[in-house]
Design an enzyme around this catalytic site. Structure first.
Site, short mmCIF file in Angstrom:
data_model
loop_
_atom_site.label_atom_id
_atom_site.label_comp_id
_atom_site.label_asym_id
_atom_site.label_seq_id
_atom_site.Cartn_x
_atom_site.Cartn_y
_atom_site.Cartn_z
N ASP A 99 18.74 -17.08 90.97
CA ASP A 99 19.06 -15.90 90.19
C ASP A 99 19.60 -16.32 88.82
O ASP A 99 20.41 -17.24 88.70
CB ASP A 99 20.12 -15.09 90.95
CG ASP A 99 20.59 -13.87 90.21
OD1 ASP A 99 19.77 -12.96 89.99
OD2 ASP A 99 21.78 -13.83 89.85
N GLU A 145 14.45 -17.68 88.20
CA GLU A 145 14.36 -16.46 87.41
C GLU A 145 14.76 -16.89 86.00
O GLU A 145 15.94 -17.14 85.74
CB GLU A 145 15.31 -15.39 87.93
CG GLU A 145 15.27 -14.10 87.13
CD GLU A 145 16.33 -13.10 87.58
OE1 GLU A 145 16.02 -11.90 87.59
OE2 GLU A 145 17.45 -13.52 87.90
#
Length: 678
Positions: free
Chosen positions: A334, A370
């Site tokens: 993330d 990401e």
């Protein structure tokens, strides 16, 4: 029982609680604490039975050994030092702290305002904080040998099985439910090669959600990065390991979404439950001229200073635990730029990346970034070091815009179908390094993308201000649910065209669990706070025709090298013929005029299977009318066969006679494969 503690047998190199035959070693990092207490609890007791100051210190590690302490013992920490926010220090011994290296906690984290109370109030938070549990799970799990992820399926564990009629009620919403035969059978039928589980680490709700009576359903607010959340894995590490082994037995790899960029302690007004209380100044990035002002490149209130060795080591050790104990095959990171951010900005050679590449356990795992965050220079698509794969928002947006009906996108679409060489064709990278998706957990579901022009996030309690505003979505004539059969069919047709586009593109395809069965979030494009039927998959109402269509696409991609070969499409000769020929709406090779046509809504391509497979023809027609065209000649001894058309999913593969043209339906994708002539 009164325990003793000694420094003579301490183990400062082994952070956390390390179980031995005759006791437990405890070691805690803190560069600025004056002293750290080990707090021992009896089951169900609101406060500790005994405090033992860790007697040893080696550098920045406080340590000790407690003879006779056994597995299952409950413990917490308290740190002594200055409360001096101007210098970045927030020590407060009234706050019970959870060991960042805990392997298990005895209850979930629950937000309470007292956890953020200032030291002057001196309220003991022990009744409000989970206790760490001394544990020694076996560290001999066996991840599968490294392989590219292939068709990836993003799963929100809690939502996936809450309404599954064939999963026992006691297991619904847990990791264990993923090992149920009905769930495994669905994944296999669909052709899933890799599941990507959204975060499993123990997390806490944001304080504003508590005030609204909502909870964080996604789990992107972790506290203990090595301890599973008891709500998701009540059976702890054994439950995770059994489920991973069950998926492995079906040939499915398992990625875990990890949040190493921040903790759930939020900003300076957030709770003190772990890192802030142990060493706020070391763990968190702060403004150079104001140590009390935490940098917020994550949008969550704090950012880990991963360029500092102890912080990066904590993250690496957490990853190793998920591999060695849980058998996890790899990770999705993330807000990945945080991993490479230093005081000088993002660096592909940042300390965390170097440690990851050198680690013998982690260097051969799957790593997916990401590649964006909200900090300065936070958009880093295409800049992550090998072996990272990267989520591909350019693919998402260009494909959405093409099917939305925007013009002037033919070249952009071709670039995405070719594997995005503009982003990844350097440094030895390949199309597979780009993870292509049209919808992810963050944003509209695939069904909502074609049913809502605007987001509808009112239930999140933020006045519909949260969530992405630019979605490139459309509603086919009316906003939201409809009983108009023509609109409903148009939406289904659009979803199939979007899925077909995903599976014919070079790269690593990913869908969100449930998009293959028509899941809807009612127009909410930021469902993180909706732990309810907004997110829970409606298995009883699943569109099994769409599921079957998705499975056909996955199988076709898997079977045809022309669709899954991990090389960019450039038009160069490959095994005696061009690897791709781009085709216009007349069926002939694209001309410069066709590439630049402002109203272009059609693109075809012929891709070569090389020596391993057949040529494949793909036609993508985003126009509102059919296109009649002539087919290119197949190779000698071959004929074209129409393998799939998205506007008629009920039709099976059928051969096309020689010399025949083809009418490509409005807003549809047609896929043709060369077969040996009869």
């Amino acid at each position: 029982m009164t325990r003793q503690i000694t420094a003579e047998r301490g183990l400062p190199d082994g952070l956390g609680a390390t179980l031995m035959e005759d006791g437990v070693h405890v070691a805690v990092f803190s560069a600025h604490a004056e002293a750290i207490d080990l707090c021992l609890f009896e089951p169900s007791a609101p406060v500790e039975a005994q405090r033992l100051q860790l007697p040893g210190r080696m550098g920045d590690v406080h340590y000790g050994f407690v003879p006779g302490l056994r597995a299952g013992a409950l413990y917490g920490l308290r740190a002594h030092g200055r409360f001096d926010p101007a210098q970045g220090h927030r020590f407060d011994a009234s706050k019970l702290l959870v060991d960042p290296y805990a392997l298990r906690i005895d209850r979930p984290f629950l937000y309470h305002p007292t956890l953020a109370a200032p030291p002057g109030r001196a309220i003991d938070t022990a009744p409000l904080v989970p206790r760490a549990v001394v544990d020694a799970p076996a560290g001999d799990a066996a991840p599968l040998p490294f392989r590219r992820p292939g068709f990836t399926y993003e799963v929100l564990v809690r939502a996936y099985t809450q309404r599954h009629p064939l999963v026992p009620e006691r297991l619904r919403g847990t990791v264990a439910a993923l090992a149920e035969p009905a769930v495994l059978d669905h994944l296999v039928r669909l052709g899933v090669e890799t599941v990507e589980l959204m975060p499993l680490a123990a997390a806490i709700d944001e304080r504003h959600l508590s005030a609204l009576g909502l909870t964080n359903a996604w789990g992107y607010n972790p506290v203990t990065h090595r301890a599973p959340d008891p709500r998701l894995a009540p059976g702890g590490w054994p439950e995770i390991r059994r489920t991973v082994e069950a998926l492995h037995a079906r040939g499915i790899r398992v990625l875990l979404d990890v949040v190493l960029n921040h903790s759930g302690e939020s900003d300076r007004w957030g709770p003190t439950i772990a890192y802030r209380g142990l060493d706020n100044r070391s763990y968190y990035a702060a403004a150079p001229d104001d140590p009390d002002c935490l940098i917020n490149d994550t949008g969550t209130g704090n950012t880990f200073a991963l360029w500092r060795e102890p912080v990066a080591r904590m993250a690496i050790d957490a990853l190793r635990t998920w591999v060695e104990v849980g058998g996890i095959d790899g990770f999705r990171y993330d807000l990945g730029p945080i991993l490479g951010r230093t005081p000088d900005g993002f660096r592909p050679d940042a300390p965390f990346f170097a440690m990851l590449a050198a680690d013998p356990v982690l260097k051969d795992r799957i790593h997916v970034a990401e590649p964006w965050d909200i900090g300065p220079g936070g958009y880093q698509v295409g800049r992550f070091p090998r072996p990272f794969l990267e989520w591909q928002d350019r693919f998402r947006d260009d494909v959405r815009r093409f099917w939305h009906g925007e013009t002037g996108l033919i070249s952009a679409l071709a670039t995405r179908l070719a594997g995005s060489p503009d982003l990844f064709d350097s440094g030895g990278r390949t199309p597979g390094d780009g993870v292509n998706f049209i919808a992810a957990h963050d944003g509209f579901s695939l069904a909502d993308l074609v049913a809502f022009e605007a987001k509808h996030n009112e239930a999140n309690g933020e006045g519909n201000r949260d969530g992405h505003g630019e979605n490139h979505s459309w509603n086919n004539g009316t906003e939201g649910p409809t009983r108009d059969p023509a609109i409903a069919e148009a939406r289904r047709c659009d979803v199939r065209a979007l899925l077909a586009t995903l599976f014919v593109a070079r790269g690593t395809p990913m869908i969100v669990a449930g998009d293959e069965m028509g899941r809807t979030q009612g127009g909410n494009n930021n469902g993180y706070a909706q732990d309810n039927e907004t997110l829970w998959l409606d298995w009883p109402s699943a569109d099994m025709d769409l599921t079957a269509f998705t499975a056909r696409l996955a199988a076709l991609r898997r079977e045809e090298p022309a669709l899954h070969a991990d090389r960019f499409l450039t038009g160069a000769e490959w095994h005696g013929r061009p690897d791709v020929t781009w085709l216009g709406d007349d069926g002939a090779a694209m001309t410069p005029e066709a590439w630049n046509a402002p109203e272009g809504r059609f693109l075809g391509l012929r891709t070569s299977g090389g020596t391993q497979g057949a040529d494949v023809l793909v036609y993508l027609n985003a126009a509102g009318e059919a296109r009649d065209l002539s087919l290119p000649e197949p190779r000698p001894g071959h004929a074209w066969s129409l393998a799939l058309q998205s506007d008629r999913p009920d039709l099976g593969e059928r051969p096309l006679g020689p010399g025949l043209g083809l009418s490509v339906g409005a807003r549809s994708v047609f896929i043709l494969v060369e077969r040996l002539a009869a």
